[in-house]
Motif scaffolding. Structure first.
Motif, mmCIF file in Angstrom:
data_model
loop_
_atom_site.group_PDB
_atom_site.id
_atom_site.type_symbol
_atom_site.label_atom_id
_atom_site.label_comp_id
_atom_site.label_asym_id
_atom_site.label_seq_id
_atom_site.Cartn_x
_atom_site.Cartn_y
_atom_site.Cartn_z
ATOM 1 N N LEU A 28 -36.844 23.219 53.110
ATOM 2 C CA LEU A 28 -35.983 24.394 52.913
ATOM 3 C C LEU A 28 -35.357 24.465 51.523
ATOM 4 C CD1 LEU A 28 -34.033 24.728 56.291
ATOM 5 C CD2 LEU A 28 -35.826 26.198 55.424
ATOM 6 N N TYR A 29 -35.500 23.395 50.733
ATOM 7 C CA TYR A 29 -34.859 23.379 49.422
ATOM 8 C C TYR A 29 -35.377 24.535 48.556
ATOM 9 C CZ TYR A 29 -33.546 21.810 44.720
ATOM 10 O OH TYR A 29 -33.049 21.729 43.447
ATOM 11 N N ALA A 30 -34.439 25.207 47.938
ATOM 12 C CA ALA A 30 -34.749 26.316 47.028
ATOM 13 C C ALA A 30 -35.425 27.483 47.740
ATOM 14 C CB ALA A 30 -35.614 25.845 45.867
ATOM 15 N N SER A 31 -35.200 27.559 49.077
ATOM 16 C CA SER A 31 -35.832 28.666 49.797
ATOM 17 C C SER A 31 -34.917 29.887 49.871
ATOM 18 C CB SER A 31 -36.217 28.216 51.215
ATOM 19 O OG SER A 31 -35.052 27.925 51.944
ATOM 20 N N GLY A 32 -33.832 29.845 49.139
ATOM 21 C CA GLY A 32 -32.958 31.026 49.116
ATOM 22 C C GLY A 32 -31.823 30.904 50.103
ATOM 23 N N ASP A 33 -31.739 31.857 51.013
ATOM 24 C CA ASP A 33 -30.614 31.944 51.934
ATOM 25 C C ASP A 33 -30.717 30.844 52.992
ATOM 26 O OD1 ASP A 33 -28.305 32.949 52.894
ATOM 27 O OD2 ASP A 33 -29.258 34.542 54.081
ATOM 28 N N VAL A 34 -29.832 29.841 52.883
ATOM 29 C CA VAL A 34 -29.886 28.706 53.805
ATOM 30 C C VAL A 34 -28.877 28.922 54.927
ATOM 31 C CG1 VAL A 34 -29.508 26.229 54.010
ATOM 32 C CG2 VAL A 34 -30.546 27.161 51.941
ATOM 33 N N PRO A 35 -29.319 28.734 56.214
ATOM 34 C CA PRO A 35 -28.358 28.869 57.315
ATOM 35 C C PRO A 35 -27.260 27.812 57.218
ATOM 36 C CG PRO A 35 -30.605 28.521 58.130
ATOM 37 C CD PRO A 35 -30.660 28.376 56.662
ATOM 38 N N ARG A 36 -26.119 28.043 57.892
ATOM 39 C CA ARG A 36 -24.987 27.139 57.737
ATOM 40 C C ARG A 36 -24.776 26.211 58.930
ATOM 41 N NH1 ARG A 36 -24.588 27.057 52.695
ATOM 42 N NH2 ARG A 36 -22.639 25.916 52.925
ATOM 43 N N SER A 37 -25.293 26.538 60.103
ATOM 44 C CA SER A 37 -25.033 25.671 61.255
ATOM 45 C C SER A 37 -26.236 24.767 61.519
ATOM 46 C CB SER A 37 -24.730 26.498 62.500
ATOM 47 O OG SER A 37 -25.925 27.005 63.045
ATOM 48 N N ALA A 38 -25.948 23.638 62.215
ATOM 49 C CA ALA A 38 -27.008 22.673 62.504
ATOM 50 C C ALA A 38 -28.128 23.309 63.332
ATOM 51 C CB ALA A 38 -26.424 21.479 63.240
ATOM 52 N N ALA A 39 -27.728 24.094 64.336
ATOM 53 C CA ALA A 39 -28.737 24.692 65.216
ATOM 54 C C ALA A 39 -29.641 25.654 64.440
ATOM 55 C CB ALA A 39 -28.037 25.427 66.361
ATOM 56 N N GLU A 40 -29.026 26.475 63.579
ATOM 57 C CA GLU A 40 -29.827 27.437 62.797
ATOM 58 C C GLU A 40 -30.708 26.718 61.781
ATOM 59 O OE1 GLU A 40 -26.694 29.768 61.206
ATOM 60 O OE2 GLU A 40 -26.601 31.127 62.914
ATOM 61 N N LEU A 41 -30.166 25.644 61.198
ATOM 62 C CA LEU A 41 -30.964 24.871 60.237
ATOM 63 C C LEU A 41 -32.179 24.254 60.924
ATOM 64 C CD1 LEU A 41 -28.003 23.263 58.304
ATOM 65 C CD2 LEU A 41 -29.915 24.413 57.180
ATOM 66 N N ALA A 42 -31.953 23.717 62.132
ATOM 67 C CA ALA A 42 -33.067 23.130 62.878
ATOM 68 C C ALA A 42 -34.105 24.192 63.213
ATOM 69 C CB ALA A 42 -32.532 22.478 64.152
ATOM 70 N N ARG A 43 -33.625 25.372 63.615
ATOM 71 C CA ARG A 43 -34.537 26.470 63.970
ATOM 72 C C ARG A 43 -35.355 26.915 62.753
ATOM 73 N NH1 ARG A 43 -31.139 30.795 65.681
ATOM 74 N NH2 ARG A 43 -30.530 29.519 67.421
ATOM 75 N N ALA A 44 -34.699 26.918 61.603
ATOM 76 C CA ALA A 44 -35.408 27.320 60.378
ATOM 77 C C ALA A 44 -36.437 26.286 59.962
ATOM 78 C CB ALA A 44 -34.391 27.530 59.248
ATOM 79 N N LEU A 45 -36.160 25.024 60.292
ATOM 80 C CA LEU A 45 -37.064 23.952 59.852
ATOM 81 C C LEU A 45 -38.338 23.888 60.691
ATOM 82 C CD1 LEU A 45 -37.474 21.277 58.150
ATOM 83 C CD2 LEU A 45 -36.575 20.103 60.165
ATOM 84 N N VAL A 46 -38.193 24.058 62.010
ATOM 85 C CA VAL A 46 -39.309 23.785 62.924
ATOM 86 C C VAL A 46 -40.622 24.486 62.535
ATOM 87 C CG1 VAL A 46 -40.100 24.190 65.304
ATOM 88 C CG2 VAL A 46 -37.949 23.007 64.879
ATOM 89 N N PRO A 47 -40.606 25.788 62.199
ATOM 90 C CA PRO A 47 -41.890 26.416 61.819
ATOM 91 C C PRO A 47 -42.516 25.772 60.582
ATOM 92 C CG PRO A 47 -40.179 28.075 62.158
ATOM 93 C CD PRO A 47 -39.505 26.753 62.184
ATOM 94 N N LEU A 48 -41.671 25.219 59.713
ATOM 95 C CA LEU A 48 -42.190 24.617 58.482
ATOM 96 C C LEU A 48 -42.855 23.271 58.731
ATOM 97 C CD1 LEU A 48 -39.143 25.415 56.155
ATOM 98 C CD2 LEU A 48 -41.224 26.733 56.453
ATOM 99 N N LEU A 49 -42.578 22.672 59.908
ATOM 100 C CA LEU A 49 -43.193 21.375 60.212
ATOM 101 C C LEU A 49 -44.657 21.541 60.617
ATOM 102 C CD1 LEU A 49 -40.285 19.687 62.218
ATOM 103 C CD2 LEU A 49 -41.047 19.125 59.919
ATOM 104 N N GLY A 50 -45.029 22.760 61.001
ATOM 105 C CA GLY A 50 -46.437 23.040 61.286
ATOM 106 C C GLY A 50 -46.865 22.586 62.660
ATOM 107 N N GLU A 51 -47.109 21.314 62.830
ATOM 108 C CA GLU A 51 -47.694 20.835 64.091
ATOM 109 C C GLU A 51 -46.657 20.807 65.219
ATOM 110 O OE1 GLU A 51 -49.574 17.086 63.390
ATOM 111 O OE2 GLU A 51 -50.111 17.693 61.368
#
Lengths: 486, 70
Positions: free
Chosen positions: A329-352
């Motif tokens: 998520l680094y340098a991806s622009g608008d970063v969510p502020r809560s742990a749950a939203e951050l986790a949700r934003a990360l999961v698609p980027l993990l791919g598998e």
């Protein structure tokens, strides 16, 4: 150890005035004569039979002969309070800070985590000294020396109970959200409003087992904490293996200090370093070490437990989380502020899908273990506020222990922000004063006898943490006065 | 520094406790100086004095309890 002759242990010394005798040199050294017979200062320590403690002491003696590396498996097996401390500290708040740090600054703030945990180790070592060589109940002794307000109100009520109750809302909110997210990966989901009993039952059952059944319950809880920390490390490491890591940048971030410019950087440094380990961690370590029945011969074990059980997992988990977010998520622009939203934003980027499961399972261990630690903190804290004798079989203990589980309301409602702000303010303004008190107790000749520190480095380490806590209190007041624009 | 007994009683408290308070005041002075420096470009004197005072207090407070003093 200059001018002091040890008896039976190189970390010699004794605390208190009873059962002591002077060796008769001009330094009036006091030596211990009663370690094996000393009654437990904390009643939960009764749960461990003396024969078990004797076997542990023999095992420790053999482990010492094998050296630090050879004896490490024994230390890890016999340790526990350090792991409980790490599990408590690695909660929703710390994880949110780590994820945000990785998403906003990449690898550049990795150094803060080992500095934060490292500076906290000196006070934690003082807690080990109070337990192992002091053998007293820290808060009772603090009340005797520095007054009930400092001991019962600032340390026990503010530093332990309010923390346990207020901060469990965040753990439950995150935990139930993650259960739902896990169920959504390959299924229809499992809504927070429905899954919260599962979360509350699991955490309550493990917390209630603590101190029961001739220490079998304590072993269960400690084993759960150790395996959960191992799960966090393995799961986040698996995610990092998929995401990849920029090793040169990670190493530079770990060893070369960097902060954002201006007041934001100073705030980040003060808050991150001072918030990592505070009154709750100090006192919980003291009491959980008492529950293990640790005495003078266990102090070496306590120190290894602090390093292997607290420092290493704390740093490794934060390193992995920051690196995963720095790589995605680094340098991806608008970063969510809560742990749950951050986790949700990360999961698609993990791919598998497997990686998503790994991240969610590792992440779920974070709030679960923190909730268990907060329940213990609540029970111990309320008993200290009221001056009650802890008895894990009593209804009073169970009610006090389950009080933080009022956080189940977080499955429906947002966390009580105002309550959390008030408690965070109280903590900011009082943590340093409790630190002053413990520092004075450690250096009290009458209280600690020959067990008081002989090392400038130890005192300096404690003072650096206290100075950081002072800075938290001062910047809080300056903020309110408008002198410090965070 | 080696002949200096920081655990001597001075008034209602040990000298060590007075130095803890002094350290806190120097911390506040340094942070106030820093905030003035960032906002208005002034306060360097306070910042330097606060930092030096803090370092001095840390040096004194790191001293262990002297074993030869009863």
């Amino acid at each position: 150890m200059r001018n002091a002759r040890s008896v039976g242990n190189r970390n010699t010394g004794f605390v208190g005035n009873r059962n002591t005798r002077s060796v008769g040199n001009r330094n009036a050294e006091i030596v211990a004569t009663d370690t094996p017979k000393r009654p437990p200062a904390y009643p939960l320590g009764d749960a461990i039979p003396p024969a078990v403690l004797k076997r542990q002491a023999e095992g420790l003696a053999r482990a010492r002969q094998r050296g630090l590396i050879g004896g490490l498996p024994t230390y890890v097996r016999l340790g526990g309070p350090g792991f409980i401390g790490a599990a408590l500290t690695l909660g929703a708040g710390t994880m949110t800070s780590s994820m945000l740090a990785g998403a906003e600054f990449g690898y550049r703030t990795l150094w803060i985590f080992w500095v934060a945990a490292g500076s906290g180790m000196f006070m934690m070592a003082a807690m080990a000294r109070f337990t192992c060589q002091g053998g007293f109940n820290l808060i009772e002794k603090q009340a005797e020396l520095h007054g009930w307000f400092l001991a019962r109100v600032l340390t026990a009520a503010v530093g332990m109970v309010t923390v346990a109750v207020a901060f469990n809302f965040g753990q439950v909110a995150l935990g139930t959200h993650l259960i739902d997210s896990l169920a959504q990966i390959d299924g229809p989901g499992f809504a927070q409003e429905v899954n919260w009993p599962l979360y509350i039952l699991l955490t309550s059952w493990i917390a209630l087992s603590y101190g029961r059944g001739s220490s079998g319950g304590t072993k269960l809880l400690e084993a759960f904490m150790k395996w959960s920390l191992a799960a966090m490390i393995l799961c986040f490491a698996a995610c990092l293996a998929i995401v990849g890591i920029d090793w040169p940048a990670a190493l530079r971030g770990t060893f070369v200090p960097w902060l954002p410019s201006g007041v934001a950087g100073i705030d980040l440094f003060i808050a991150s370093t001072a918030a990592a380990i505070g009154v709750a961690d100090w006192v919980l370590y003291h009491f959980t070490a008492h529950v293990k029945g640790w005495k003078r011969e266990h102090e070496g074990l306590a120190r290894v437990d602090l390093i292997a059980g607290f420092f290493v997992p704390f740093f490794v988990v934060n390193f992995l989380i920051v690196s995963v977010f720095a790589g995605t998520l680094y340098a991806s622009g608008d970063v969510p502020r809560s742990a749950a939203e951050l986790a949700r934003a990360l999961v698609p980027l993990l791919g598998e899908t497997g990686a998503s499961y790994a991240f969610m399972i590792g992440f779920l261990a974070v709030p679960v273990t923190s909730t268990i630690g907060l329940c213990l903190l609540s029970a111990m804290g309320i008993h200290e506020v009221m001056g009650w004798k802890p008895d894990v079989r009593s209804w009073r203990w169970k009610v006090c222990l389950l009080l933080p589980q009022i956080g189940f309301l977080a499955a429906w409602y947002p966390s009580p922000v105002m309550l959390i702000i008030i408690i965070a303010a109280a903590l900011s303004l009082t943590n340093n004063i409790v630190g002053w008190s413990f520092y004075m107790m450690l250096n009290d000749r009458k209280l600690m006898g020959a067990a008081r520190p002989k090392s400038r480095i130890w005192n300096l380490g404690i003072m650096i943490q206290i100075t950081l806590l002072n800075c938290v209190a001062i910047t809080y007041v300056f903020n309110r006065l408008g002198w410090w624009q965070s | 520094m080696s002949r200096f007994d920081i655990d001597r009683r001075v008034g209602p408290m040990r000298l060590r406790a007075w130095f803890l308070i002094a350290n806190f005041l120097f911390n506040a002075m340094a942070l106030y100086g820093l905030s003035r420096l960032m906002v208005a470009g002034e306060g360097v004197g306070l910042l330097v004095l606060g930092i030096l005072g803090t370092l001095g207090c840390l040096a004194v407070l790191s001293q262990p309890n002297r074993p030869d003093v009863k």
